[in-house]
Write a protein that holds these residues in place. Structure first.
Motif, PDB file in Angstrom:
ATOM      1  N   ILE A   1       9.656  10.912  -7.509  1.00  0.00           N
ATOM      2  CA  ILE A   1       9.626  11.884  -6.424  1.00  0.00           C
ATOM      3  C   ILE A   1      10.988  12.562  -6.334  1.00  0.00           C
ATOM      4  N   VAL A   2      11.013  13.887  -6.375  1.00  0.00           N
ATOM      5  CA  VAL A   2      12.263  14.640  -6.327  1.00  0.00           C
ATOM      6  C   VAL A   2      12.614  14.938  -4.871  1.00  0.00           C
ATOM      7  N   GLU A   3      13.809  14.546  -4.484  1.00  0.00           N
ATOM      8  CA  GLU A   3      14.329  14.659  -3.126  1.00  0.00           C
ATOM      9  C   GLU A   3      13.586  13.693  -2.226  1.00  0.00           C
ATOM     10  N   THR A   4      13.126  14.071  -1.048  1.00  0.00           N
ATOM     11  CA  THR A   4      12.615  13.046  -0.122  1.00  0.00           C
ATOM     12  C   THR A   4      11.238  13.413   0.410  1.00  0.00           C
ATOM     13  N   GLU A   5      10.290  13.559  -0.512  1.00  0.00           N
ATOM     14  CA  GLU A   5       8.911  13.844  -0.145  1.00  0.00           C
ATOM     15  C   GLU A   5       8.168  12.519   0.042  1.00  0.00           C
ATOM     16  N   LEU A   6       8.407  11.866   1.167  1.00  0.00           N
ATOM     17  CA  LEU A   6       7.844  10.541   1.396  1.00  0.00           C
ATOM     18  C   LEU A   6       6.577  10.638   2.237  1.00  0.00           C
ATOM     19  N   TRP A   7       5.459  10.853   1.557  1.00  0.00           N
ATOM     20  CA  TRP A   7       4.181  10.917   2.235  1.00  0.00           C
ATOM     21  C   TRP A   7       3.602   9.501   2.320  1.00  0.00           C
ATOM     22  N   PRO A   8       3.384   8.968   3.524  1.00  0.00           N
ATOM     23  CA  PRO A   8       2.966   7.569   3.682  1.00  0.00           C
ATOM     24  C   PRO A   8       1.730   7.173   2.896  1.00  0.00           C
ATOM     25  N   ASN A   9       0.641   7.928   3.010  1.00  0.00           N
ATOM     26  CA  ASN A   9      -0.581   7.550   2.303  1.00  0.00           C
ATOM     27  C   ASN A   9      -0.403   7.619   0.790  1.00  0.00           C
ATOM     28  N   LEU A  10       0.358   8.605   0.321  1.00  0.00           N
ATOM     29  CA  LEU A  10       0.637   8.709  -1.106  1.00  0.00           C
ATOM     30  C   LEU A  10       1.387   7.472  -1.598  1.00  0.00           C
ATOM     31  N   LEU A  11       2.423   7.074  -0.865  1.00  0.00           N
ATOM     32  CA  LEU A  11       3.215   5.913  -1.273  1.00  0.00           C
ATOM     33  C   LEU A  11       2.388   4.632  -1.240  1.00  0.00           C
ATOM     34  N   PHE A  12       1.638   4.433  -0.173  1.00  0.00           N
ATOM     35  CA  PHE A  12       0.825   3.222  -0.052  1.00  0.00           C
ATOM     36  C   PHE A  12      -0.215   3.140  -1.166  1.00  0.00           C
ATOM     37  N   GLN A  13      -0.897   4.238  -1.433  1.00  0.00           N
ATOM     38  CA  GLN A  13      -1.928   4.244  -2.465  1.00  0.00           C
ATOM     39  C   GLN A  13      -1.323   4.095  -3.864  1.00  0.00           C
ATOM     40  N   ALA A  14      -0.180   4.729  -4.099  1.00  0.00           N
ATOM     41  CA  ALA A  14       0.479   4.625  -5.407  1.00  0.00           C
ATOM     42  C   ALA A  14       0.897   3.180  -5.688  1.00  0.00           C
ATOM     43  N   LYS A  15       1.480   2.524  -4.691  1.00  0.00           N
ATOM     44  CA  LYS A  15       1.897   1.132  -4.876  1.00  0.00           C
ATOM     45  C   LYS A  15       0.685   0.220  -5.030  1.00  0.00           C
ATOM     46  N   GLN A  16      -0.367   0.518  -4.296  1.00  0.00           N
ATOM     47  CA  GLN A  16      -1.585  -0.284  -4.397  1.00  0.00           C
ATOM     48  C   GLN A  16      -2.200  -0.164  -5.789  1.00  0.00           C
ATOM     49  N   GLN A  17      -2.012   0.989  -6.403  1.00  0.00           N
ATOM     50  CA  GLN A  17      -2.543   1.203  -7.752  1.00  0.00           C
ATOM     51  C   GLN A  17      -1.591   0.692  -8.825  1.00  0.00           C
ATOM     52  N   GLY A  18      -0.444   0.161  -8.435  1.00  0.00           N
ATOM     53  CA  GLY A  18       0.475  -0.454  -9.385  1.00  0.00           C
ATOM     54  C   GLY A  18       1.504   0.469  -9.984  1.00  0.00           C
ATOM     55  N   LEU A  19       1.740   1.640  -9.384  1.00  0.00           N
ATOM     56  CA  LEU A  19       2.746   2.565  -9.916  1.00  0.00           C
ATOM     57  C   LEU A  19       4.149   2.150  -9.477  1.00  0.00           C
ATOM     58  N   ARG A  20       5.094   2.324 -10.362  1.00  0.00           N
ATOM     59  CA  ARG A  20       6.499   2.237  -9.982  1.00  0.00           C
ATOM     60  C   ARG A  20       6.861   3.572  -9.341  1.00  0.00           C
TER      61      ARG A  20
END
Length: 259
Positions: free
Chosen positions: A121-140
């Motif tokens: 993620i470039v700069e600080t685009e911290l979308w909660p659902n995106l982060l939660f789903q990405a981590k749940q899917q096993g992404l670094r």
């Protein structure tokens, strides 16, 4: 998290209106992707850039990665059509998708079509659902060129019961400056490094050098109002008029509004 999702639900009409405006203004805009209907895509690295500025800033990093890993497959997401245009221009080898709006169902639907293990993620685009789903899917997940102003920090700190779990999700923050790093750490980020701004790694294009803009402009004073927001153009223009009155015939002015 429930509070964020409730607020997002209330904002749904506004978000849908924005999607509709993009669709009417930009023929190439793909609204279905913003709703999570992605064509399937495989990538070695997924890079999210909000808009044009982030796409330009990440260029040196992508160039270096391609030199080191020539077979890398890149997926680049943006929120805006202007960002998409810049991706097509700068990285014709990359796949592009519009980032789904941060409804849980749309993010989940999009990620089901994705085969990738690393999100940058470039700069600080911290979308909660995106982060939660990405981590749940096993992404670094790594955040590069990460910035956090004092004002934003105080806002996040005020709602620390919501923000602290959010800042713990990325695997690392590569901060713009030491002050940014300290703010991320105070909000619970797991790993924070100060790496400076990748924007300073931008090289001037040979085409620009060949055009020799300074020779064409001569000795005239030049100033730029870049990435202006609503209401700021008038301030810049008034300042320009005041300057022009003192330096008649010697001022060139450019204003670049943000998208």
């Amino acid at each position: 998290m429930w509070l964020y999702r409730f607020a997002l639900l209330l904002l749904t009409p506004v978000i849908l209106l924005k999607i509709r405006r993009f669709q009417k203004k930009y023929r190439h805009y793909r609204p279905k992707e913003a709703l999570g209907f992605w064509p399937s895509v495989s990538a070695d690295l997924w890079i999210h850039c909000a808009s044009v500025g982030e796409v330009l800033a990440v260029r040196p990093l992508i160039v270096q990665l391609r030199e080191k890993h020539p077979t890398y497959r890149f997926l680049i997401t943006t929120m805006t059509p202007t960002g998409a245009e810049q991706v097509e221009k700068s990285f014709p080898f990359a796949e592009h998708r519009y980032l789904p709006m941060d409804w849980r169902f749309s993010v989940k639907r999009a990620l089901k079509q994705l085969t990738c293990k690393h999100l940058l993620i470039v700069e600080t685009e911290l979308w909660p659902n995106l982060l939660f789903q990405a981590k749940q899917q096993g992404l670094r997940v790594d955040v590069v060129n990460a910035r956090l102003s004092e004002r934003s920090f105080l806002r996040y700190q005020k709602f620390s019961h919501v923000s602290r779990p959010l800042f713990k999700l990325p695997d690392s923050f590569l901060a713009h400056a030491k002050s940014d790093a300290e703010r991320f750490e105070a909000l619970g980020a797991k790993k924070v490094l100060t790496t400076g701004s990748i924007k300073f790694d931008l090289a001037v294009s040979p085409d620009v050098l060949e055009d020799n803009w300074r020779e064409q402009l001569g000795s005239r004073f030049v100033w730029i109002a870049a990435s202006t927001h609503q209401g700021e153009d008038e301030i810049a223009l008034n300042a320009h008029k005041a300057t022009f009155a003192k330096r008649v015939g010697c001022v060139a002015f450019a204003c670049a509004a943000s998208s």
